[in-house]
Design a protein around this motif. Sequence first.
Motif, mmCIF file in Angstrom:
data_model
loop_
_atom_site.group_PDB
_atom_site.id
_atom_site.type_symbol
_atom_site.label_atom_id
_atom_site.label_comp_id
_atom_site.label_asym_id
_atom_site.label_seq_id
_atom_site.Cartn_x
_atom_site.Cartn_y
_atom_site.Cartn_z
ATOM 1 N N ALA A 26 0.839 -1.197 0.000
ATOM 2 C CA ALA A 26 0.000 0.000 0.000
ATOM 3 C C ALA A 26 0.874 1.247 0.000
ATOM 4 N N SER A 68 2.350 -1.504 4.732
ATOM 5 C CA SER A 68 1.031 -2.104 4.929
ATOM 6 C C SER A 68 0.421 -1.546 6.206
ATOM 7 N N ASN A 86 -10.306 -1.861 -3.091
ATOM 8 C CA ASN A 86 -9.119 -1.006 -3.175
ATOM 9 C C ASN A 86 -9.457 0.349 -2.557
ATOM 10 N N THR A 114 -5.331 5.996 -0.119
ATOM 11 C CA THR A 114 -4.702 6.211 1.180
ATOM 12 C C THR A 114 -4.147 7.622 1.359
ATOM 13 N N ASP A 141 -2.987 4.434 -3.654
ATOM 14 C CA ASP A 141 -3.977 3.482 -3.153
ATOM 15 C C ASP A 141 -3.295 2.291 -2.499
ATOM 16 N N GLU A 142 -4.116 1.309 -2.110
ATOM 17 C CA GLU A 142 -3.596 0.139 -1.393
ATOM 18 C C GLU A 142 -2.932 -0.881 -2.307
ATOM 19 N N ARG A 143 -3.027 -0.723 -3.614
ATOM 20 C CA ARG A 143 -2.397 -1.647 -4.565
ATOM 21 C C ARG A 143 -1.068 -1.097 -5.099
#
Length: 642
Positions: A277, A297, A573, A576, A591-593
Motif C-alpha cells: 500500500a 502495509s 481497493n 490512502t 492506493d492500497e495496490r
Amino acid sequence: ELKQEFTRTLTADNPQAPQNIVRFSFKEREYKLVDYLDQTAIHFSLNGNLIPKDSDEGRRQSIRSITEAEKAPVETPAETSKQAEIKDEKHTGDTEGEGEEEEEGGAEEVAETAEAEEPPPPKAPEKKLPNQFNFIERASTTPFNPLRVCCHSFSDLEDLSFGRACVCWDIYDAYMEELHRMEKAKEKEKSKPQAVKKEEEKRGARKLSYVEVQHIEPITRIAKAAKIAERMVNLNTFDDIAQDFKYFEDASDEFRAQQGTLLPLWNFQYEKTKKLAVTAISWNPKYKDLFAVGYGSYNFMKQGHGMILLYTLKNPSFPEYIFSSHSGVMCLDFNSEHPHLIAVGFYDGNVAIYNLRKETSQPSYKSSAESGKHTGPVWQVKWQKDDMDNNSNFFSVSSDGRIVSWTLVKNELVHMDVIKLSVEGTMQGPEGLQLQTLGCGTSFDFHKKIDYLFLVGTEEGKIYKCSKNYSSQFLDVFKAHDMAVDTVSWNPFHLKVFISCSSDWTVKIWDHTIKTPMFVYDLSCAVGDVAWSPYSSTVFAAVTIDGKAHVFDLNINKHEALCTQLVVTRMKNKITHIQFNPVFPIIIVGDERGLITSLKLSPNLRKMPKEKKGQEVKKGPEVEMAKLEKLLSLVREPEGKD
C-alpha cells in the motif's frame, strides 16, 4: 500556443563550443577572433590496447619480429633427420651386429645424398603483429599447462611469447585467487549461526568484489546517456498525456455551475510494489517534478518488507531511485534545505535518513534499540530548521506516545524526547499498582511561522496543541473526532487555521484559539488523508476509502465540494494519500495496490481573484490570508451574538 510555429535549423555545430576565443596575430599586431573552432563533441571514449599496423609502434614491432626470425638458425632437413636417428639409437640400445651395420650404412647413405642435394632457401616468416587478446597461440593450445617462465629472468631474450605467457599466468593466478577467496567466504557463511546472518543483513548489503566492480564501471559511464534516451522515448510514448498536462483546459467548466473535474494523467507503478500500500507521498522542494513514495502495509497482521521509490513526471515508466527495507515504510519527508536527504519512519519503530547523493541503497543514518528507537510504528516524520550548531534535525511521532527529536551529529542519530502524550486517568496494574497510560500519536504538524508550536493527533480522536519549550504539559486540547485522527495540517497562508480528518467520516477546519470547529464536512466514508493547496488559502482536497477524491474551495462554496470524482475503480481497493504539486495544477493520489495516479485540476478548481476595472490583481500570502480571514469572520459573528 499550439498553433504557433517555431522555425528551428539543425546544424552540426556544437552548442557548448566557445564562440569568443581570440589569439594574437603577429602579422597584424592585434588580437583576432578565431574564425574556425573544432565542433566535435566526444560523448564516449575508451582507451584500447590494439595497435594499428600503420602506426610507428606497429612498424617497430613488425621490424623487430623480422630481425628475430633472421637471427634464429635455420635447420636443414638432413640435419634434422640425422639428429632424429641418433636419438633413436640412444633409446634402442645395443642390438645385433647386422642390424647396426645396416642402420649405420643407411644413415651414411642418407647423409651423402642430403649433402649432395642443395638445401632449399629459407622462407621469410609472415609479418604478424603480436595481439595480446589472441589466446589461440603456443602454450595456450597445448594439452598441458605450459612451464612458468618469467620474462624478466631473461635479460637478452626479447621474444614476446614469454611476455604473453607471464600475462596469461597473471590472469590465471588472479582468477584462482578470487575463486579461492569466494570458496572461503562461502565456508564462513555456512559456519555462521542464523542470528549473526540476520544481523549482518540488517547492517548493510554485501560488499562487491574487485571483479564485480570492474564490470560495473563501464555501465555507470553510460548510465546518464541511457537515462536521457529513456526519457526521450517516454516523451514520444506519452506525448498525448504530456500535451494534456501542458495545454488542455476543460472548456465545459464554463457551462457548469462552479463545478470542476479531475483529468487523469500518468499512472506510476512498479512491479515489486503491487502487493504493498502507498503509505506516504512527499514532493521534492527543489525539483518540482520529483516525488517520493513510501510503501508498506496498514494491516498489522500482514507486515513484511517496505520500499521507497522516487518518480519524476518526465519518466512515468520506471522510478529514478529504489530503496528496500526489511520493515514497512509508514512515512517520509524531504528536507527543505538539503533536498537530497529523506527522513523515513518504519513500522518496527525505527527512523532512518537516506542520502540521494550516495550510490548505496542503505540508509546513511538509522536508529536502533540502543539509540532510543520507538516501540511502536512511526506514523509521521517532519524536518525542522537546523539547530544552533547547523546540525540537521527532524521530529517523529509514534504509537508509543513519544514525540522525539532526532539530530544528525557526525555519523550517528542523537535522540531527545520532546513530550509524552499522557491520557487522563490511570490503569489498574498487578498487585494494585496504578499505571499511567500514554496516548498513541498518529499525526502531527509544525506551525509555518512559530517554530516551537505544533499539533499532535491521537488514536483517541484528540488533538493536542504543544510547545517544544514545555515537555510536561499541553497548551490546549481539542476533542476533535470520535475515531483516530489520520491527518492534521496547518494552513500555509493563515497563521491560526488548521485542518484535520478522521476515520469518523469527517473533515474539520479549526481556529486554534477556539475549541469548536468552524467548518465540518461529512463525506459519508472514512477519510484517509487531507491536504491544503499551495496556491490558495481556501482550497483543500480529501480522499476517502471508497476510492473518491473531493476538492473544496471555501471561497466559492462553503457547504459542498466543487468536485467529487471516482479515482480508483477496482473493488476492494482504497485511496490512502493525496498531495498537491507545489507548482503545477495537479494532484497525486496513492492506493492500497501500490498505484500512484496523477490528476489535473480543471479551471474551476483553481480560480484566482478576478480583475477589477482600474485595479491590479494582488497575489501573495497576505492576500490569501485576508481572503480566508474574511470567510472566518462571517462564521464567528453568529457565535458572538449568541
